[in-house]
Design a protein around this motif. Structure first.
Motif, short mmCIF file in Angstrom:
data_model
loop_
_atom_site.label_atom_id
_atom_site.label_comp_id
_atom_site.label_asym_id
_atom_site.label_seq_id
_atom_site.Cartn_x
_atom_site.Cartn_y
_atom_site.Cartn_z
N LYS A 36 0.84 -1.19 0.00
CA LYS A 36 0.00 0.00 0.00
C LYS A 36 0.87 1.24 0.00
CE LYS A 36 -3.83 -2.06 2.61
NZ LYS A 36 -4.64 -1.96 3.87
N PRO A 37 0.36 2.35 -0.53
CA PRO A 37 1.13 3.59 -0.47
C PRO A 37 1.40 3.99 0.97
CG PRO A 37 -0.73 3.79 -1.98
CD PRO A 37 -0.91 2.51 -1.25
N MET A 39 1.50 6.73 3.69
CA MET A 39 0.88 8.03 3.91
C MET A 39 1.84 8.89 4.74
SD MET A 39 -1.81 7.43 2.26
CE MET A 39 -2.75 8.92 2.57
N PHE A 52 2.41 21.55 -0.65
CA PHE A 52 2.54 20.46 -1.62
C PHE A 52 3.51 20.82 -2.73
CE2 PHE A 52 -0.98 18.84 0.67
CZ PHE A 52 -1.11 17.51 0.36
N ILE A 59 9.02 14.21 -1.80
CA ILE A 59 8.17 13.01 -1.93
C ILE A 59 8.65 12.15 -3.09
CG2 ILE A 59 5.82 12.20 -2.29
CD1 ILE A 59 6.38 13.62 0.40
N GLU A 63 10.09 8.27 -2.84
CA GLU A 63 9.50 7.18 -3.63
C GLU A 63 10.57 6.41 -4.39
OE1 GLU A 63 4.92 8.22 -4.72
OE2 GLU A 63 6.45 9.15 -5.99
N GLU A 69 5.26 3.79 -3.35
CA GLU A 69 4.50 5.01 -3.52
C GLU A 69 4.36 5.72 -2.17
OE1 GLU A 69 0.12 6.55 -5.14
OE2 GLU A 69 0.60 4.39 -5.09
N VAL A 71 2.37 9.02 -0.46
CA VAL A 71 1.31 10.02 -0.65
C VAL A 71 1.41 11.04 0.48
CG1 VAL A 71 -1.17 10.42 -0.78
CG2 VAL A 71 -0.19 8.34 -1.77
N MET A 72 1.60 12.30 0.10
CA MET A 72 1.71 13.37 1.10
C MET A 72 0.33 13.91 1.44
SD MET A 72 3.90 16.88 0.78
CE MET A 72 3.59 18.27 1.87
N VAL A 73 0.05 14.05 2.73
CA VAL A 73 -1.22 14.60 3.21
C VAL A 73 -0.92 15.59 4.33
CG1 VAL A 73 -2.68 12.65 2.57
CG2 VAL A 73 -1.48 12.61 4.75
N TYR A 90 -1.25 8.45 9.81
CA TYR A 90 -0.08 8.57 8.95
C TYR A 90 0.90 7.43 9.21
CZ TYR A 90 -1.98 13.32 9.24
OH TYR A 90 -2.81 14.41 9.26
#
Length: 288
Positions: A36-37, A39, A52, A59, A63, A69, A71-73, A90
Motif C-alpha cells: 500500500k502507499p 501516507m 505540496f 516526496i 518514492e 509510492e 502520498v503526502m497529506v 499517517y
C-alpha cells in the motif's frame, strides 16, 4: 489442401489463451503483493497548496529511494494535524519538535531523523525602531506566529523570564503575518522563524534583529511503530545520506532544508516543557 495437424491446432489455441491471459489485470495474490502507499503526514507550516508545491521534490525522492509510492497529506491546522497523528492516520510524520514528542509519548510513532540545524527564533523590530535590546521590550506589543507553534512558546517563555514588565503577546496566523504587523506598526516587535526573517531581509524589508530564542531540536521525522523496523531504518538512512548524493543535494536546495541527522525520541526531551501548553483534544469523533 493440407489439413492442420493436432500439434499446430494446439499451438494456435495456446497462443490465443496466452494473449487472453495477458489482457486480464492481476488479481488475488499478485494484487495483494503490491504494498500500500505510505501516507506521509506533513504538518501545516504554510498553506496547503504552497506546502505540496514546495515538498513535492522530497516526496518524489523518497518514492525512488524506497521503491514505494508515498502520498503526502496534511491538515487544515495544527490541532487537526496533531489529532490525526494521535489517531495513527499517517505512516510517516514530519512535524514540529514538541508535536514529535507528543507522538512519541503515545507509543504509536518513533523518531528516526531530525533537521541538522537547531530550531531558533529571531526577535525582530523595525529597522528604524528605538528598541535595541531585549530589555527594551518590557511592556511592549510582541507579535508571534500561532500560539501552539514552538517558536511562539519558546519566545514567550524566553521573554517572560527576562523582562521587568510582561509584554502583550499577539498571535497571528503565520510567521510572515507576525513580522508584517511590526512593519505596519501594529506591534513593536515579533518572534518569528529564522527562515522567515532571512527571506524578508532578502526582499529588502526594513527589519532588524535584536535577539534570538534558545536553540531547540528542529523538525522531526517519525515512523509508525507498527510498521516493519527495517522501513524506519531504511528511511533514516535515506534522509541522513541525502546531502552526500547529487540528487539528494538538489532536493534539499529545492525545499530549503539543511539536511537530516539520525535522531531518536530522547533527542526531543528538551521540548517537554512546552507540551503542557498544548490544549488539543485527546479524542474526537467528527469526520476528517
Amino acid at each position: 489442401m493440407p489439413q492442420p495437424t493436432c500439434r499446430s491446432r494446439f499451438a494456435r489455441h495456446f497462443s490465443w489463451l496466452l494473449a487472453l491471459l495477458l489482457l486480464i489485470p492481476p488479481t488475488g495474490t499478485e494484487a495483494a503483493d503490491k504494498p500500500k502507499p505510505l501516507m506521509l503526514g506533513f504538518f501545516p507550516i504554510i498553506s496547503t497548496i504552497a506546502l505540496f508545491k514546495r515538498f513535492a521534490p522530497l516526496i518524489g525522492y523518497l518514492e525512488r529511494e524506497l521503491g514505494r509510492e508515498v502520498v503526502m497529506v496534511t491538515a487544515r491546522d495544527f490541532p487537526t494535524f496533531v489529532q490525526r497523528t494521535a489517531d495513527r492516520r499517517y505512516d510517516i510524520v514530519v512535524t514540529a519538535p514538541h508535536f514529535a514528542l507528543l507522538a512519541a509519548d503515545s507509543g504509536r510513532y518513533r523518531v528516526v531523523a531530525s533537521l541538522r540545524k537547531d530550531l531558533v527564533g529571531y526577535i525582530v523590530v523595525r529597522e528604524d525602531s528605538p528598541l535595541h535590546r531585549i530589555a527594551d521590550l518590557a511592556g511592549k506589543r510582541i507579535a508571534t506566529p500561532p500560539r501552539p507553534a514552538i517558536i511562539t512558546q519558546s519566545g514567550m517563555d524566553y521573554l517572560q523570564q527576562r523582562l521587568s514588565r510582561p509584554p502583550l503577546f499577539i498571535a497571528y496566523q503565520s510567521h510572515n503575518a507576525a513580522y508584517q504587523s511590526v512593519l505596519g506598526g501594529d506591534a513593536d516587535a515579533a518572534v518569528v522563524s529564522v527562515n522567515a526573517v532571512n527571506k524578508a531581509l532578502k526582499k529588502g524589508l526594513p527589519l532588524r534583529r535584536i535577539g534570538s530564542t534558545p536553540p531547540l531540536p528542529n523538525m522531526a521525522v517519525l515512523v509508525a511503530s507498527d510498521l516493519p523496523p527495517d522501513l524506519g531504518q531504511r528511511l533514516q538512512q535515506i534522509l541522513v545520506e541525502m546531502d552526500r548524493k547529487p540528487a539528494g543535494q538538489s532536493v534539499l536546495r529545492a525545499i530549503g532544508f539543511p539536511g537530516f541527522r539520525a535522531a531518536d525520541n530522547a533527542d526531543y526531551e528538551p521540548t517537554r516543557p512546552y507540551l503542557v501548553l498544548i490544549r488539543f483534544p485527546k479524542t474526537r469523533t467528527d469526520s476528517p
